[in-house]
Write an enzyme that holds these catalytic residues in place. Sequence first.
Site, mmCIF file in Angstrom:
data_model
loop_
_atom_site.group_PDB
_atom_site.id
_atom_site.type_symbol
_atom_site.label_atom_id
_atom_site.label_comp_id
_atom_site.label_asym_id
_atom_site.label_seq_id
_atom_site.Cartn_x
_atom_site.Cartn_y
_atom_site.Cartn_z
ATOM 1 N N GLY A 121 0.817 -1.212 0.000
ATOM 2 C CA GLY A 121 0.000 0.000 0.000
ATOM 3 C C GLY A 121 0.842 1.249 0.000
ATOM 4 N N SER A 127 0.346 5.844 -1.737
ATOM 5 C CA SER A 127 -0.176 7.091 -1.160
ATOM 6 C C SER A 127 -0.078 7.030 0.362
ATOM 7 C CB SER A 127 -1.638 7.307 -1.578
ATOM 8 O OG SER A 127 -2.455 6.278 -1.045
ATOM 9 N N GLY A 181 1.962 4.766 3.627
ATOM 10 C CA GLY A 181 2.793 3.807 2.893
ATOM 11 C C GLY A 181 3.787 4.500 1.986
ATOM 12 N N SER A 223 -4.310 -0.075 13.977
ATOM 13 C CA SER A 223 -5.123 1.099 14.289
ATOM 14 C C SER A 223 -5.629 1.024 15.714
ATOM 15 C CB SER A 223 -6.319 1.162 13.329
ATOM 16 O OG SER A 223 -7.334 1.997 13.833
ATOM 17 N N TYR A 257 -14.298 -2.601 9.405
ATOM 18 C CA TYR A 257 -12.935 -2.067 9.381
ATOM 19 C C TYR A 257 -12.223 -2.381 10.697
ATOM 20 C CZ TYR A 257 -9.050 1.239 9.343
ATOM 21 O OH TYR A 257 -7.794 1.800 9.418
#
Length: 268
Positions: A14, A17, A20, A146, A171
Amino acid sequence: MPSSLSGRTVLVTGATSGIGYETARQLAERGAVVLLHGRTAEEARAATDRLIATSSVSGSLVRPLAADFARLEEVENLAHAVAREHPRLDVLVNNAAIAAPAPHTLTPDGNEIAFQVNFLAHYLLTELLGAALTSDPGGRVVNVSSSLHRTAAIQWNDPQRIRRYSRLAAYAQSQLALTVFAADPRVTAVYVHPGICETGLLPLYGNEGDSASEGAAHVVMLCDPATEIVNGAYYDRDERVAPAAAATDGRTIKRLNKLADLLVGHTA
């Protein structure tokens, strides 16, 4: 004085953008050979060209690679290509992530898309690159997780959330799974919440955040062999803290491995 990252090979998923991309840039600026992963060959090449054009990084240090993590076959092909060309991989940064889309979405492999892209693809990639990562002392995996993993529960009877779907819950489940996975003793891995940053995922957290560059600095620190790590440790930015209890529960770790093996087994 040469950087302790100089000459080390790092795969960043990733990396076209956000955190990453900034991680790839900072690693290359410190002399690491960076394998820059994107969803498509065009995206990976464009990010590589942009990085070289806007920094002092030599083109010899950045190599584009492509795989759509919504297709496990492409993850497998990526792993085989990396292992073939880089039999000694020093660091794998499992960073690629998407927000769960508004309509419940299954991948061609039959998995809820956020669960596959954010967790299952990285589980499979890490498994297939295990030999390359462990062939040299100091090989490590850095999972970009996260703080939302603390709000999550893994729906063991319905991991694809077919019966009851919520974008945020899907998520968060993917982030908890990635965090549990990092506590698996089979690979030296740590996980890091890089802070709330201005990336495509910012709307999940709030209206404002740190720059992607600031978030990436916390990831790069854990890639550096000069940074001593404890296997399975969880970092909130640069501070080691306790993760959610489920992340270190032996029964949960075994159960997740069994589920993940089942869900990626047809390609592993």
